[in-house]
Design a protein around this motif. Structure first.
Motif, PDB file in Angstrom:
ATOM      1  N   SER A 110      69.580  50.961  90.843  1.00  0.00           N
ATOM      2  CA  SER A 110      70.144  49.627  91.079  1.00  0.00           C
ATOM      3  C   SER A 110      69.493  48.581  90.177  1.00  0.00           C
ATOM      4  CB  SER A 110      69.971  49.225  92.546  1.00  0.00           C
ATOM      5  OG  SER A 110      68.594  49.223  92.911  1.00  0.00           O
ATOM      6  N   THR A 111      68.350  48.911  89.603  1.00  0.00           N
ATOM      7  CA  THR A 111      67.682  47.996  88.671  1.00  0.00           C
ATOM      8  C   THR A 111      68.402  47.941  87.334  1.00  0.00           C
ATOM      9  OG1 THR A 111      65.572  48.613  89.686  1.00  0.00           O
ATOM     10  CG2 THR A 111      65.467  47.418  87.598  1.00  0.00           C
ATOM     11  N   LEU A 112      68.872  49.100  86.863  1.00  0.00           N
ATOM     12  CA  LEU A 112      69.372  49.201  85.493  1.00  0.00           C
ATOM     13  C   LEU A 112      70.846  49.576  85.376  1.00  0.00           C
ATOM     14  CD1 LEU A 112      66.383  51.128  83.833  1.00  0.00           C
ATOM     15  CD2 LEU A 112      66.653  48.667  84.162  1.00  0.00           C
ATOM     16  N   LEU A 124      60.339  54.706  87.408  1.00  0.00           N
ATOM     17  CA  LEU A 124      61.264  53.662  87.841  1.00  0.00           C
ATOM     18  C   LEU A 124      62.626  54.261  88.191  1.00  0.00           C
ATOM     19  CD1 LEU A 124      62.382  50.793  88.196  1.00  0.00           C
ATOM     20  CD2 LEU A 124      62.645  50.673  85.712  1.00  0.00           C
ATOM     21  N   LEU A 125      63.174  55.073  87.286  1.00  0.00           N
ATOM     22  CA  LEU A 125      64.480  55.684  87.546  1.00  0.00           C
ATOM     23  C   LEU A 125      64.442  56.573  88.780  1.00  0.00           C
ATOM     24  CD1 LEU A 125      65.741  56.703  83.982  1.00  0.00           C
ATOM     25  CD2 LEU A 125      66.026  54.546  85.174  1.00  0.00           C
ATOM     26  N   ASP A 128      76.886  43.393  96.264  1.00  0.00           N
ATOM     27  CA  ASP A 128      75.982  43.657  95.139  1.00  0.00           C
ATOM     28  C   ASP A 128      75.327  42.339  94.728  1.00  0.00           C
ATOM     29  OD1 ASP A 128      74.588  44.398  92.895  1.00  0.00           O
ATOM     30  OD2 ASP A 128      76.306  45.202  91.798  1.00  0.00           O
ATOM     31  N   ALA A 129      74.105  42.132  95.196  1.00  0.00           N
ATOM     32  CA  ALA A 129      73.408  40.858  94.975  1.00  0.00           C
ATOM     33  C   ALA A 129      73.214  40.545  93.499  1.00  0.00           C
ATOM     34  CB  ALA A 129      72.053  40.888  95.686  1.00  0.00           C
ATOM     35  N   ALA A 130      73.185  41.578  92.651  1.00  0.00           N
ATOM     36  CA  ALA A 130      72.977  41.341  91.217  1.00  0.00           C
ATOM     37  C   ALA A 130      74.102  40.527  90.600  1.00  0.00           C
ATOM     38  CB  ALA A 130      72.832  42.676  90.482  1.00  0.00           C
ATOM     39  N   ARG A 170      59.301  47.643  88.354  1.00  0.00           N
ATOM     40  CA  ARG A 170      60.526  47.037  87.836  1.00  0.00           C
ATOM     41  C   ARG A 170      60.213  45.787  87.014  1.00  0.00           C
ATOM     42  NH1 ARG A 170      63.567  47.178  93.695  1.00  0.00           N
ATOM     43  NH2 ARG A 170      64.362  49.332  93.624  1.00  0.00           N
ATOM     44  N   ALA A 171      59.358  44.938  87.559  1.00  0.00           N
ATOM     45  CA  ALA A 171      59.002  43.690  86.874  1.00  0.00           C
ATOM     46  C   ALA A 171      58.250  43.964  85.577  1.00  0.00           C
ATOM     47  CB  ALA A 171      58.162  42.813  87.803  1.00  0.00           C
ATOM     48  N   GLU A 172      57.352  44.929  85.600  1.00  0.00           N
ATOM     49  CA  GLU A 172      56.569  45.239  84.412  1.00  0.00           C
ATOM     50  C   GLU A 172      57.438  45.811  83.301  1.00  0.00           C
ATOM     51  OE1 GLU A 172      53.605  45.970  81.605  1.00  0.00           O
ATOM     52  OE2 GLU A 172      53.811  44.521  83.247  1.00  0.00           O
ATOM     53  N   MET A 173      58.356  46.736  83.645  1.00  0.00           N
ATOM     54  CA  MET A 173      59.233  47.306  82.630  1.00  0.00           C
ATOM     55  C   MET A 173      60.146  46.233  82.045  1.00  0.00           C
ATOM     56  SD  MET A 173      58.212  50.398  82.320  1.00  0.00           S
ATOM     57  CE  MET A 173      59.408  50.794  81.063  1.00  0.00           C
ATOM     58  N   ASN A 174      60.615  45.322  82.885  1.00  0.00           N
ATOM     59  CA  ASN A 174      61.451  44.230  82.412  1.00  0.00           C
ATOM     60  C   ASN A 174      60.680  43.347  81.427  1.00  0.00           C
ATOM     61  OD1 ASN A 174      62.533  41.095  83.402  1.00  0.00           O
ATOM     62  ND2 ASN A 174      63.989  42.573  82.589  1.00  0.00           N
TER      63      ASN A 174
END
Length: 547
Positions: free
Chosen positions: A295-297, A392-393, A324-326, A457-461
């Motif tokens: 859901s992140t990517l 992450l995935l 879907d909040a995104a 998630r935040a770090e990869m972003n």
């Protein structure tokens, strides 16, 4: 009275149509020689164990076509080909308006073409899993209800990657465990149907969107078999995971297709099959009703033969989804295609990645952009640290797949975890997972807290944004130029949109794409630039064997 009776008999006889097209029964073939030939392929992803599906009968798909084209002949197909083959949506709509086509004959033409090529072992690409048995019926209704205010997607046949829910067919993700997943329409499918798009069928894919085995071929699924590349079946990779969408659009099996991407899964098959693929900003399009990895990517996106079609199809799918909040910040009502012809590269600044200049096709196309008036700056972005990317995935899929099962899956699906899928596959690993399920087993065993996942998630972003933003800010860049899906991972975690457009072919005939990358929600800019480039170069060509 006798004259009236005779007249009625003549009318009745005239109305009795005789079948024009009868589809032969598909017979499985011995694929041993082809498998042995590919065993020595230089790419491990093309060392196939199977080409044909072990659990699906291709006749089921062909039968879904048969009744819909029974009165559509070879002569009809040949007569209509100039109006449809390689034509963009505005051109097709102009032929509808002039009376040269109807939505019914347009839909039948695609169905006939699928049956024509997919019913021969020498031309079958295995890129279609299922056909909507009501496609032609829906087209007839649309013919009767045309309006001058219709969206350009109205009456246009669309393929869905088979991880996207469509109420008329099962949504399988290519997996044996999901063959009975009859679910309600995904949000984007509702949007397409509201505007009159015709769901033609389901496209094959890399099973579970390429995230189930440690090593597996792009384009293989247990349900669909091995998707092949029309530019070189068994020679060139299809790319993954939206392999069927890429292969089918390249071969003109539909006007447009939906793909989905987590990291490269639209860009890779689009560039590999010489079509246009857009990976939108995360949140521009809803993921509701799409079998997930992350859901992140994750994001769906349009895969088309031209940039104008890409813009048309994108506009048909956009909208805020309360589930879907995104999509909270997703702009609504944008008609990306309306001012495409104003697109230009003149005066824009493009970042050219230094490490890619050894690719002569890339170098040639950078020169073309300069000749068109673009300014280029050679950049050397810092290498991105991918440590934690797989975690992450996997962490997301461990959470997001159960959410799909609970919220979006059909009533017959009782799974509640990735572990349930692993257990199902173990019942017969030879059939269900011939390439293994190492990735799924890792996910099932993964122990990660939600706090750790949120932090990751935040770090990869942050890392992804840094890869692009440092050179973009330093050199005041509008767009960064890449090749195929070579920077898809960085764009994925940065949540940057990417558009890939055909930029030529290798000496052996393998397609390549030039990929334009911009900042979030700059799809309009990407599409205009892509259109200007496409119109100036016109590099896409139809696969020779599928003319």
């Amino acid at each position: 009275m006798k004259r009236i009776a005779l007249f009625l008999l003549i009318i009745a006889a005239a109305c009795e149509q005789k079948p024009k097209t009868i589809i032969p029964v598909w017979e499985p073939y011995d694929e041993t020689a082809w498998l042995e030939e590919n065993a020595a392929h230089e790419s491990v992803r093309m060392q196939y164990k199977l080409i044909q599906s072990k659990i699906s009968d291709k006749n089921d798909m062909l039968n879904q076509i048969a009744d819909q084209i029974i009165y559509f002949s070879k002569e009809d197909y040949q007569k209509l080909t100039p109006f449809i083959l390689e034509q963009d949506i505005p051109t097709i709509q102009s032929h509808i308006k002039s009376g040269d086509l109807t939505y019914e004959t347009l839909t039948q033409w695609y169905l006939y073409r699928i049956a024509l090529f997919e019913n021969s072992k020498d031309s079958a690409l295995n890129n279609i899993i299922a056909i909507n048995p009501k496609a032609v019926e829906e087209a007839r209704k649309l013919d009767k209800n045309k309006s001058d205010n219709d969206h350009l997607i109205y009456g246009i046949p669309v393929l869905l990657k088979d991880n996207v829910n469509f109420e008329g067919l099962p949504t399988t993700a290519g997996a044996a465990a999901m063959v009975n997943n009859y679910a309600k329409d995904a949000f984007i499918v509702k949007r397409i149907k509201e505007k009159g798009g015709i769901i033609l069928g389901k496209a094959n894919l890399s099973e579970w969107a390429n995230y189930y085995a440690m090593v597996n071929p792009n384009g293989y699924s247990t349900v669909g078999g091995q998707t092949l590349n029309p530019y070189g079946p068994r020679k060139f990779d299809t790319g993954g995971s939206s392999s069927g969408s890429g292969s089918a659009i390249a071969a003109n099996y539909a006007a447009v297709a939906v793909g989905s991407e987590t990291s490269g899964s639209i860009l890779s098959p689009s560039s590999s099959n010489s079509i246009v693929g857009l990976k939108p900003t995360i949140g521009l399009l809803s993921r509701g009703g799409i079998i997930p990895i992350s859901s992140t990517l994750d994001t769906p996106g349009p895969m088309t033969k031209s940039v104008i079609d890409n813009a048309i199809f994108l506009s048909a799918m956009t909208g805020k989804d309360a589930e879907d909040a995104a999509t909270t910040d997703s702009p609504e009502g944008l008609k990306y295609y309306e001012d495409m012809k104003t697109g230009t590269v003149e005066g824009l600044r493009f970042g050219v990645i230094k490490g890619f200049l050894a690719d002569t096709t890339y170098l040639e196309n950078v020169s073309k952009i300069v000749a068109m008036g673009g300014d280029t700056v050679v950049i050397a972005p810092e290498q991105m640290d991918y440590n934690g990317f797989t975690t992450l995935l996997s962490g997301d899929m461990k959470v997001d797949l159960p959410h799909y099962f609970k919220t979006y899956a059909g009533d017959s699906i009782s799974y509640t975890s990735v572990g349930d899928i692993v257990a199902f596959n173990k019942k017969d690993t030879t059939i269900n997972v011939p390439y293994g399920q190492g990735r799924l087993e890792e996910i099932a065993a993964l122990d990660i807290t939600m706090d750790s996942l949120v932090s990751l998630r935040a770090e990869m972003n942050r890392r992804g944004k840094s890869y692009f933003e440092k050179p973009m800010q330093e050199h005041n860049l509008d767009i960064i130029l890449s090749i195929n899906n070579w920077t898809a991972g960085q764009a994925a975690v940065a949540k940057y949109p990417c558009l890939t457009v055909p930029m030529g072919y290798s000496k052996e005939g393998q397609p390549k794409g030039i990929t334009f990358i911009a900042k979030p929600f700059e799809e309009a800019k990407l599409l205009k630039v892509g259109y200007a480039y496409e119109q100036a170069t016109k590099l896409r060509r139809l696969p020779e064997a599928y003319r």
